[in-house]
Design a protein around this motif. Sequence first.
Motif, PDB file in Angstrom:
ATOM      1  N   GLN A  85     -15.195   2.416   1.483  1.00  0.00           N
ATOM      2  CA  GLN A  85     -14.164   2.086   2.467  1.00  0.00           C
ATOM      3  C   GLN A  85     -13.046   1.313   1.793  1.00  0.00           C
ATOM      4  OE1 GLN A  85     -15.675   0.207   5.959  1.00  0.00           O
ATOM      5  NE2 GLN A  85     -13.677   0.012   6.927  1.00  0.00           N
ATOM      6  N   LEU A  86     -11.813   1.614   2.210  1.00  0.00           N
ATOM      7  CA  LEU A  86     -10.659   0.926   1.644  1.00  0.00           C
ATOM      8  C   LEU A  86      -9.929   0.133   2.716  1.00  0.00           C
ATOM      9  CD1 LEU A  86     -11.091   2.823  -0.835  1.00  0.00           C
ATOM     10  CD2 LEU A  86      -8.609   3.059  -0.920  1.00  0.00           C
ATOM     11  N   GLN A  87      -9.307  -0.934   2.286  1.00  0.00           N
ATOM     12  CA  GLN A  87      -8.401  -1.691   3.140  1.00  0.00           C
ATOM     13  C   GLN A  87      -7.006  -1.626   2.517  1.00  0.00           C
ATOM     14  OE1 GLN A  87     -11.389  -3.469   1.901  1.00  0.00           O
ATOM     15  NE2 GLN A  87     -12.382  -2.406   3.583  1.00  0.00           N
ATOM     16  N   LEU A  88      -6.012  -1.421   3.354  1.00  0.00           N
ATOM     17  CA  LEU A  88      -4.634  -1.324   2.876  1.00  0.00           C
ATOM     18  C   LEU A  88      -3.756  -2.264   3.688  1.00  0.00           C
ATOM     19  CD1 LEU A  88      -5.799   1.951   3.234  1.00  0.00           C
ATOM     20  CD2 LEU A  88      -3.975   2.133   1.557  1.00  0.00           C
ATOM     21  N   VAL A  89      -2.888  -2.974   2.998  1.00  0.00           N
ATOM     22  CA  VAL A  89      -1.993  -3.914   3.654  1.00  0.00           C
ATOM     23  C   VAL A  89      -0.573  -3.674   3.153  1.00  0.00           C
ATOM     24  CG1 VAL A  89      -1.436  -6.316   4.080  1.00  0.00           C
ATOM     25  CG2 VAL A  89      -3.828  -5.624   3.867  1.00  0.00           C
ATOM     26  N   GLU A  90       0.322  -3.351   4.076  1.00  0.00           N
ATOM     27  CA  GLU A  90       1.722  -3.135   3.728  1.00  0.00           C
ATOM     28  C   GLU A  90       2.506  -4.436   3.834  1.00  0.00           C
ATOM     29  OE1 GLU A  90       0.315   0.433   6.305  1.00  0.00           O
ATOM     30  OE2 GLU A  90       0.168  -1.759   6.311  1.00  0.00           O
ATOM     31  N   SER A  91       3.546  -4.526   3.046  1.00  0.00           N
ATOM     32  CA  SER A  91       4.468  -5.651   3.136  1.00  0.00           C
ATOM     33  C   SER A  91       5.837  -5.204   2.637  1.00  0.00           C
ATOM     34  CB  SER A  91       3.966  -6.847   2.320  1.00  0.00           C
ATOM     35  OG  SER A  91       3.863  -6.507   0.948  1.00  0.00           O
ATOM     36  N   GLY A  92       6.828  -6.029   2.907  1.00  0.00           N
ATOM     37  CA  GLY A  92       8.161  -5.740   2.410  1.00  0.00           C
ATOM     38  C   GLY A  92       9.136  -5.216   3.433  1.00  0.00           C
ATOM     39  N   GLY A  93       8.666  -4.985   4.647  1.00  0.00           N
ATOM     40  CA  GLY A  93       9.573  -4.522   5.687  1.00  0.00           C
ATOM     41  C   GLY A  93      10.466  -5.652   6.178  1.00  0.00           C
ATOM     42  N   GLY A  94      11.433  -5.301   7.002  1.00  0.00           N
ATOM     43  CA  GLY A  94      12.329  -6.303   7.559  1.00  0.00           C
ATOM     44  C   GLY A  94      13.642  -5.689   7.979  1.00  0.00           C
ATOM     45  N   CYS A 154       2.168  -1.716  -0.931  1.00  0.00           N
ATOM     46  CA  CYS A 154       0.904  -1.384  -0.279  1.00  0.00           C
ATOM     47  C   CYS A 154      -0.206  -1.857  -1.205  1.00  0.00           C
ATOM     48  CB  CYS A 154       0.808   0.105  -0.042  1.00  0.00           C
ATOM     49  SG  CYS A 154      -0.815   0.672   0.530  1.00  0.00           S
ATOM     50  N   ARG A 155      -0.873  -2.915  -0.813  1.00  0.00           N
ATOM     51  CA  ARG A 155      -1.966  -3.418  -1.620  1.00  0.00           C
ATOM     52  C   ARG A 155      -3.270  -2.872  -1.052  1.00  0.00           C
ATOM     53  NH1 ARG A 155      -2.915  -6.682  -5.683  1.00  0.00           N
ATOM     54  NH2 ARG A 155      -4.855  -7.854  -5.775  1.00  0.00           N
ATOM     55  N   PHE A 156      -4.087  -2.278  -1.904  1.00  0.00           N
ATOM     56  CA  PHE A 156      -5.318  -1.679  -1.429  1.00  0.00           C
ATOM     57  C   PHE A 156      -6.514  -2.304  -2.129  1.00  0.00           C
ATOM     58  CE2 PHE A 156      -5.595   1.075  -5.175  1.00  0.00           C
ATOM     59  CZ  PHE A 156      -4.259   1.238  -5.529  1.00  0.00           C
ATOM     60  N   SER A 157      -7.632  -2.332  -1.433  1.00  0.00           N
ATOM     61  CA  SER A 157      -8.852  -2.928  -1.962  1.00  0.00           C
ATOM     62  C   SER A 157     -10.045  -2.185  -1.396  1.00  0.00           C
ATOM     63  CB  SER A 157      -8.926  -4.411  -1.617  1.00  0.00           C
ATOM     64  OG  SER A 157      -8.923  -4.597  -0.215  1.00  0.00           O
ATOM     65  N   ASP A 197       0.639   0.789  -9.464  1.00  0.00           N
ATOM     66  CA  ASP A 197       0.134  -0.143 -10.464  1.00  0.00           C
ATOM     67  C   ASP A 197      -1.344  -0.325 -10.211  1.00  0.00           C
ATOM     68  OD1 ASP A 197       1.127  -3.493 -11.561  1.00  0.00           O
ATOM     69  OD2 ASP A 197      -0.547  -2.218 -12.115  1.00  0.00           O
ATOM     70  N   ASN A 198      -2.154   0.439 -10.914  1.00  0.00           N
ATOM     71  CA  ASN A 198      -3.597   0.378 -10.682  1.00  0.00           C
ATOM     72  C   ASN A 198      -4.209  -0.927 -11.171  1.00  0.00           C
ATOM     73  OD1 ASN A 198      -3.852   2.814  -9.316  1.00  0.00           O
ATOM     74  ND2 ASN A 198      -4.278   3.992 -11.161  1.00  0.00           N
ATOM     75  N   SER A 199      -3.559  -1.620 -12.068  1.00  0.00           N
ATOM     76  CA  SER A 199      -4.090  -2.902 -12.520  1.00  0.00           C
ATOM     77  C   SER A 199      -3.989  -3.957 -11.422  1.00  0.00           C
ATOM     78  CB  SER A 199      -3.356  -3.375 -13.773  1.00  0.00           C
ATOM     79  OG  SER A 199      -1.990  -3.640 -13.474  1.00  0.00           O
ATOM     80  N   ASN A 200      -3.033  -3.765 -10.515  1.00  0.00           N
ATOM     81  CA  ASN A 200      -2.858  -4.687  -9.386  1.00  0.00           C
ATOM     82  C   ASN A 200      -3.204  -4.051  -8.050  1.00  0.00           C
ATOM     83  OD1 ASN A 200      -1.920  -7.003 -10.774  1.00  0.00           O
ATOM     84  ND2 ASN A 200       0.100  -6.047 -10.996  1.00  0.00           N
ATOM     85  N   ASN A 201      -3.721  -2.823  -8.105  1.00  0.00           N
ATOM     86  CA  ASN A 201      -4.113  -2.119  -6.871  1.00  0.00           C
ATOM     87  C   ASN A 201      -2.983  -2.113  -5.851  1.00  0.00           C
ATOM     88  OD1 ASN A 201      -6.640  -1.768  -7.998  1.00  0.00           O
ATOM     89  ND2 ASN A 201      -7.530  -3.526  -6.955  1.00  0.00           N
ATOM     90  N   THR A 202      -1.795  -1.766  -6.318  1.00  0.00           N
ATOM     91  CA  THR A 202      -0.627  -1.781  -5.442  1.00  0.00           C
ATOM     92  C   THR A 202       0.214  -0.526  -5.662  1.00  0.00           C
ATOM     93  OG1 THR A 202      -0.564  -4.205  -5.536  1.00  0.00           O
ATOM     94  CG2 THR A 202       1.394  -3.100  -4.702  1.00  0.00           C
ATOM     95  N   VAL A 203       0.695   0.016  -4.568  1.00  0.00           N
ATOM     96  CA  VAL A 203       1.638   1.124  -4.603  1.00  0.00           C
ATOM     97  C   VAL A 203       2.946   0.644  -3.994  1.00  0.00           C
ATOM     98  CG1 VAL A 203       2.192   3.400  -3.654  1.00  0.00           C
ATOM     99  CG2 VAL A 203      -0.088   2.943  -4.556  1.00  0.00           C
ATOM    100  N   TYR A 204       4.040   1.004  -4.627  1.00  0.00           N
ATOM    101  CA  TYR A 204       5.359   0.577  -4.173  1.00  0.00           C
ATOM    102  C   TYR A 204       6.173   1.779  -3.711  1.00  0.00           C
ATOM    103  CZ  TYR A 204       4.031  -3.465  -6.977  1.00  0.00           C
ATOM    104  OH  TYR A 204       3.365  -4.534  -7.511  1.00  0.00           O
TER     105      TYR A 204
END
Length: 127
Positions: free
Chosen positions: A1-10, A22-25, A73-80
């Motif tokens: 199971q994965l968790q995804l959290v978006e940020s950067g909107g506004g 999008c940070r995923f874990s 960036d797979n080292s930081n588990n983040t997609v931009y």
Amino acid sequence: QLQLVESGGGLVQPGGSLRLSCRFSGEALDYNYIGWFRQAPGKEREGISCISASGSNANYADSVKGRATISRDNSNNTVYLQMNNLGPGNTAVYYCAAKSTFIRTVCDVESLGMDWWGRGTLVNVTS
């Protein structure tokens, strides 16, 4: 199971730029491709970009082609998702989502059949 959290909107002015994150874990992170989707008021959710699990391949919907860049960036588990020259038509809730796959070099930008979804981040383009 994965968790995804978006940020950067506004709030963004027309013609401006924005970078969504999008940070995923979770488990098996290297075997999921990540997609970005958006849903504007009164419209259906649409896929706008995706990046393969390896990060080697990306696809874009015609609506954003040339104005958006996805990276991983797979080292930081983040997609931009970098978006430029935004207009009012880009106002929407933006979601990232993950799809498990054994083929690490492909992704499907049109598919809404993702396995896990984030809760979204609102982008409001207005003057």
